[in-house]
Design an enzyme around this catalytic site. Sequence first.
Site, PDB file in Angstrom:
ATOM      1  N   ASP A 265       0.865  -1.171   0.000  1.00 37.50           N
ATOM      2  CA  ASP A 265       0.000   0.000   0.000  1.00 37.50           C
ATOM      3  C   ASP A 265       0.906   1.226   0.000  1.00 37.50           C
ATOM      4  OD1 ASP A 265      -2.261   1.559   0.005  1.00 37.50           O
ATOM      5  OD2 ASP A 265      -3.195   0.542   1.703  1.00 37.50           O
ATOM      6  N   GLU A 621     -17.641  10.098   3.942  1.00 37.46           N
ATOM      7  CA  GLU A 621     -17.087   8.792   4.319  1.00 37.46           C
ATOM      8  C   GLU A 621     -16.112   8.389   3.223  1.00 37.46           C
ATOM      9  OE1 GLU A 621     -19.954   5.635   4.449  1.00 37.46           O
ATOM     10  OE2 GLU A 621     -21.036   6.313   2.687  1.00 37.46           O
TER      11      GLU A 621
END
Length: 878
Positions: A265, A621
Site C-alpha cells: 500500500d 465517508e
Amino acid sequence: MKTRFKLAAVGALVVQLGSASAQIPVVSGAESRARAIVSQLTLDEKVDQLLNGAPAIPRLKIPAYNWWTESLHGAFGPGATTNFPQPVGLAASFNDKLMLDVASSISTEVSAVYALERVKPTFNKIGGALNTWSPNINIFRDPRWGRGQETYGEDPFLTAQLGKAYVTGMQGQSPDVPKVIASPKHFAVHSGPESTRHHVDVWVSMQDLEDTYLPAFRATIVDAKAGSIMCAYNRINGEPACASNLLMVQTLRKDWKFDGYVVSDCDAVTDIHAQHKYAVDAPAGAAAALKAGMDNECNGATLSNTPGLGERYKQALARGYISQADIDTALVRLFSARFRNGDLPGLMPQERSFPAADAINAAPHRQLALRSAIESLVLLKNDGALPLKAGTRIAVVGPLADARRVMRGNYSSAGTGPTATIAEALRAQFSAAQVNLVPFGPSITDGDPVPASAFLTPDGKPGLQASYFNLEAGSPTQLGKRRYQAKAFGSHTVTHLQSLARDFPQAGTHTRVVWTGSFVAPETGSYRLGLAGIKGQLTVGGKPVVLAKRPTHWAEPVALTQVDLKQGERYAIQFETESGVSQPPGMVWKRVSRDPLADLRAGAAKADVLVAVVGLTSDLEGEEMPVKVEGFSGGDRTTIDLPRDQREYLAEAAKLGKPLVVINLSGSAIDLSWAKANAAAIVQAWYPGEGGGPAIAQVLAGAANPAGRLPVTFYKGVADLPAFDDYNMQGRTYRFYKGEPVYGFGYGLSYSSFRYEAPKLELQEGRDETRLVVRTAITNTSSRDGDEVAQLYLTPPSFEGAPRLALRAFERLHLKAGERREVSFTLNTRDLSFVARDGVRQLMPGSYRLSVGGGQPGSGLPTEAASFSLTRKQVLPR
C-alpha cells in the site's frame, strides 16, 4: 476495432530466447526473459525498478511503467470511463456472474487506456498500466469504516465469491497470460479506523484470522490465481503487514504457493520505520519488507518525481540487511508480470492486440452499468406506495435529489459518462410536468462540480485561463499562460501540473497556478460555492468568498459559502493552487433554499407522493480524509445516523400527509429505524454509478423489479456494536451479532413473491472429500416476472467461537410470473467446514441446521429448513 503495436525487443539475451517461446511454458518463459533482463541491470537501475514508478531503461529499450493503476468499479483514465456502482452496491446484487461481466468490461477499458497512454509512457502518473490495484476484499466488519464502501460487505463467503469473479473477469480465463493483473487488497486484517491505519497494531485471534479475515484472500489467490496482492498499512499481532512473516512468508508463499508479486500500500514501507517503529530507519524498513517478499513499493513521492527513492535499498544492501538475490528475486517477479500481461514483447508467438479508444465507455458498458445499478438496489420497505402509478405527481425533495457527484462514489475516474441526477432521471421516466424538484437548505452534503457550460475565459471563450508562476526564486516569476477547456475543468480532469512539465520545462518543483475567468449561473437563486483540491482563495466578482488554507475537499464547510446569483449574469472568478496538491483543482456548487421547510410544504401541496433523497457522500465517508464535522471524523463515521438536518427534514416531511418514499444514498449501513416506522417505502441505493439515476427511476416506476440484498447488517446504532478499533468478531456482523437489527444481512424485497419447497439433501462423506448436494424448487407466485436471490445458510454444532449461522451458497435467478424452477447447490468440504478456536479449519462432527430461502431464517422472507449430521472430523489445509 483493435489497436496493434510492437515494442522493441528487450536486450540481446531476450532476443536469443525468442525462438523457443512457443515451446517454453508461459510462466517459465516469462521468468527466463525476466532473469535475462535483471542480469543486465546495474544496481542503480535495479533499485529504481522496485518502486511503483519504474523509469525507462533506454539502453535496453525498456519503457517506463507505473504500477499505480486503480479500477475498483471503473477504469482510471483520460476521458469518460464507465462508472459502475460502488463495490458494496455490486455486492448487493448477490450476482457473481454480473461481477464477472463488470470486471471484464473494466479490464477492456483498462487495456484501452493502456494502449492510449503507452504512446508516451510516464512513471509518475496514475493509470495506464496492465495491472490494477483492485479488488478491495477486506471485510466490512464495522459500519463506521469510511472505506467499507469499497468492499463486498461483511461476509467472508460472499466476499470470496465476488472477489474470485472480479479477478477472473479482470485477468481473463488464462491467468498465466492475464489481460490485466488483479491485486486483491489490503492483505490483511485491515478495516479502520482511518486515523490509526499507519501505526495501529491489530491483535487478532487465529480463529478470526482464518475464519473471517483470510478466506477471501485465499479464494482470490488459490482459486482465481490473482497475479498480485497488496499488503496493508497496519501491523498484525506485532508485525507490519508488509513485513509479516505470518502473512507474507508462511501464509502467502508457503501455504498458498503464491508465486506472483506483492505490492505495498502507498507509503506502507515508509510506515515500517516512521510509524510502526519496527525498524530503526528507512533502509532497515525497506529491507524488512523486501525480505518478507514485498516486491513493488508504492511510494507517493513518485508522483512528484522525487529523486533518490531507491537509495534505501542500496543502503540496506551495503549494510548486509539484504542481498543481491533478494533484489533480483523481486525484479524477476515484476518483469515476469510485464511479459505475461503483454507490456513487454517476445513471450508469445504474436504480439498482443489492445482495444481501441472507442472501447472506453462503449455503449455495451453503459448498458451494463445501468443493469448493475438496477441489480444493486435494495427495496427495504414497501407499504404499497411502489411502484408509482403513471400519472403520479412527484415532489423530489432532500439534499441529494439533484446531486450528481454523489452517484459515482469514491475511487472513480475523474471523467465518467453522463450521470443523471435522480430528479433528472425521474423527469425522463415520467414527465417534466409530473416531477417537481424542491430545493433543500445548506447541507454538509452540498456540492457538485460546476458544469462545463458555466465557465468562460477572460476573453469570453469556453474554459478558464491558467497562469503559471515559478516560486522557487523567492518572488513569483510568471512562466506563461494556457487556456483550458471548460469541459476538462468542470469535470475535475484538468491535468495542469502534467501539462506544466510539457509546456514550461523551465518550471521548478514549486509552482503556483492562478485561474481566471467567469462563470454563469443557469438559473436565479441562492448557491453554495466551494473549492476542491485548492490551497488558496476563491474570489467572485472581485470579492473574497472562500479562503482555503490547505488543500480542500468540497464537503468541508470551511470551503463552502452561500451567495445569490442571477440567471445569465457573468461572475468573475479567480483562484489558485500550488504544486504538491494531490487532486485536480475544481469548483463546486449547489443551488439551495433560503427557507427549505416552506419550500417543502409548497412542493408537497402540489404532489401525490414525496420522494426524499437523503444519505451521505463519499467525500464525507472515505479514505483518510480531513473532514471533521458532526457524525464524521477523518473519513470514518462516529455515528450511523443520517445527518441531523436530514433527520429533522424527514420528520417535517412525514407531517404533510403524503406518502413518503425514502431513497438512501450511502456506502455503508444507516440507522433507518425512523424510516422503517414512518416511511411508505425505502430503497437503499448505495453510490450507484453513472446508471444510478435511471435505475432508481425505473424501479420507482415499476419498469424494473428490484431484488438486491443487503451485504451488510443495518444496525440501530453504534451502541449495539463493540468498539470500532476492536477486531474481535464476537458481536459483529450477522454471523455473531445477537441483537435485533433494523434490517439484516441478506434482506431485500421485490415486487414479486416467491415460494420455496422443502430442501432435499444428499450427503456424500468420502475419505478425502465430503459433499452435500441441496435441491429445492422455487416458484414465482406473483403475476410479475422478477429476480430472486436464493441464499443457503448453515448453523454448525456448538463450539467455542461458533457463528450463529453462515452463508455457504447463493444464486440470483430470474423467474417469470408463475414459473417453478428446480435449483441445486453443491457444498464441498471447505464450504462445510468451520474454524475452531485454535485457528484450524475442519469438518466438525455433529448436527447441522440448513436454511435455504430469500434471506436468513427468521427474516420474514420465505425460507425452508433441513438438518443433517457429519460423522467424522477432517482437518483442511490453510
